[in-house]
Write a protein that holds these residues in place. Structure first.
Motif, mmCIF file in Angstrom:
data_model
loop_
_atom_site.group_PDB
_atom_site.id
_atom_site.type_symbol
_atom_site.label_atom_id
_atom_site.label_comp_id
_atom_site.label_asym_id
_atom_site.label_seq_id
_atom_site.Cartn_x
_atom_site.Cartn_y
_atom_site.Cartn_z
ATOM 1 N N GLU A 44 0.941 -1.200 0.032
ATOM 2 C CA GLU A 44 0.069 0.057 0.082
ATOM 3 C C GLU A 44 0.795 1.297 0.017
ATOM 4 O O GLU A 44 2.003 1.264 0.367
ATOM 5 C CB GLU A 44 -0.960 0.064 1.156
ATOM 6 N N ARG A 45 0.407 2.256 -0.561
ATOM 7 C CA ARG A 45 1.078 3.711 -0.261
ATOM 8 C C ARG A 45 1.261 3.967 0.993
ATOM 9 O O ARG A 45 0.087 3.976 2.092
ATOM 10 C CB ARG A 45 0.160 4.793 -1.008
ATOM 11 N N PHE A 47 2.990 6.874 3.996
ATOM 12 C CA PHE A 47 3.355 8.405 4.089
ATOM 13 C C PHE A 47 5.105 8.396 4.338
ATOM 14 O O PHE A 47 5.546 7.386 5.086
ATOM 15 C CB PHE A 47 2.955 8.827 5.498
ATOM 16 N N ALA A 97 2.319 15.186 -2.744
ATOM 17 C CA ALA A 97 0.810 15.473 -2.540
ATOM 18 C C ALA A 97 0.818 16.758 -2.135
ATOM 19 O O ALA A 97 1.852 17.295 -1.271
ATOM 20 C CB ALA A 97 0.490 14.453 -1.719
ATOM 21 N N ASP A 99 -2.057 19.616 -0.174
ATOM 22 C CA ASP A 99 -3.346 19.935 0.507
ATOM 23 C C ASP A 99 -3.714 21.185 1.178
ATOM 24 O O ASP A 99 -2.652 21.804 1.592
ATOM 25 C CB ASP A 99 -3.807 18.902 1.843
ATOM 26 N N SER A 101 -5.879 22.408 3.420
ATOM 27 C CA SER A 101 -6.582 22.653 4.760
ATOM 28 C C SER A 101 -5.509 23.298 5.587
ATOM 29 O O SER A 101 -4.568 23.358 5.744
ATOM 30 C CB SER A 101 -7.032 21.258 5.160
ATOM 31 N N PRO A 106 -2.561 17.287 7.548
ATOM 32 C CA PRO A 106 -3.754 17.174 6.960
ATOM 33 C C PRO A 106 -4.342 15.640 7.033
ATOM 34 O O PRO A 106 -3.166 14.707 7.014
ATOM 35 C CB PRO A 106 -3.561 17.482 5.323
ATOM 36 N N LEU A 107 -5.522 15.470 7.018
ATOM 37 C CA LEU A 107 -6.090 14.013 7.360
ATOM 38 C C LEU A 107 -5.904 13.462 5.897
ATOM 39 O O LEU A 107 -5.718 12.121 5.817
ATOM 40 C CB LEU A 107 -7.557 14.092 7.843
ATOM 41 N N THR A 108 -6.199 14.158 4.862
ATOM 42 C CA THR A 108 -6.026 13.438 3.461
ATOM 43 C C THR A 108 -5.505 14.550 2.748
ATOM 44 O O THR A 108 -5.256 15.786 2.915
ATOM 45 C CB THR A 108 -7.375 13.402 3.048
ATOM 46 N N TYR A 109 -4.933 14.135 1.539
ATOM 47 C CA TYR A 109 -4.291 15.066 0.657
ATOM 48 C C TYR A 109 -5.170 15.199 -0.800
ATOM 49 O O TYR A 109 -5.471 14.180 -1.285
ATOM 50 C CB TYR A 109 -2.846 14.485 0.343
ATOM 51 N N ASP A 110 -5.513 16.158 -1.100
ATOM 52 C CA ASP A 110 -6.359 16.262 -2.372
ATOM 53 C C ASP A 110 -5.787 16.353 -3.698
ATOM 54 O O ASP A 110 -6.319 15.793 -4.808
ATOM 55 C CB ASP A 110 -7.199 17.635 -2.150
ATOM 56 N N TRP A 112 -2.504 14.995 -6.103
ATOM 57 C CA TRP A 112 -1.236 14.125 -6.245
ATOM 58 C C TRP A 112 -0.493 14.359 -7.627
ATOM 59 O O TRP A 112 -1.159 14.662 -8.556
ATOM 60 C CB TRP A 112 -1.810 12.482 -6.245
#
Length: 122
Positions: A44-45, A47, A97, A99, A101, A106-110, A112
């Protein structure tokens, strides 16, 4: 929206150093927290590292602490990942990546990039 393009991936030997780069275009680059992720074959990808908007806060995965350094140059719309003492297990496609926010990290990155291949031979 920001477009991200990575470069600098290569085939290197264990113990070597390599720097990968990511250039962003579009909205003001300094508006984004930037990060590097990687994905090895069959895994899996994961961090790798992150840097806040003006670079005051840095985060690293335990597996790369002390070996990798993330940095950014907002005047050049670029984020870097300096990788030292590379190991075969660092072999992966490295993704940039972004983001915008306000929270860090960040919780997620928008946004990529397409990725750049780093291969470390033993």
């Amino acid at each position: 929206q920001v477009l991200l393009v990575e470069s600098g991936g290569s085939l290197v030997q264990a113990g070597d150093s390599l720097r990968v780069s990511c250039v962003g275009s579009g909205r003001t680059f300094s508006s984004y927290t930037m990060a590097w992720f990687r994905q090895a074959p069959g895994k899996e990808r994961e961090f790798v590292a992150a840097i806040s908007r003006i670079g005051l806060r840095l985060s690293y995965a335990d597996s790369v602490k002390g070996r990798f350094t993330i940095s950014r140059d907002n005047a050049k719309n670029t984020v870097y990942l300096q990788m030292n003492s590379l190991k075969p297990e660092d072999t992966a496609v490295y993704y940039c990546a972004a983001d915008d926010s306000v929270s860090y990290p960040p919780l997620t990155y928008d946004y990529w990039g397409q990725g750049t291949q780093v291969t470390v031979s033993s």
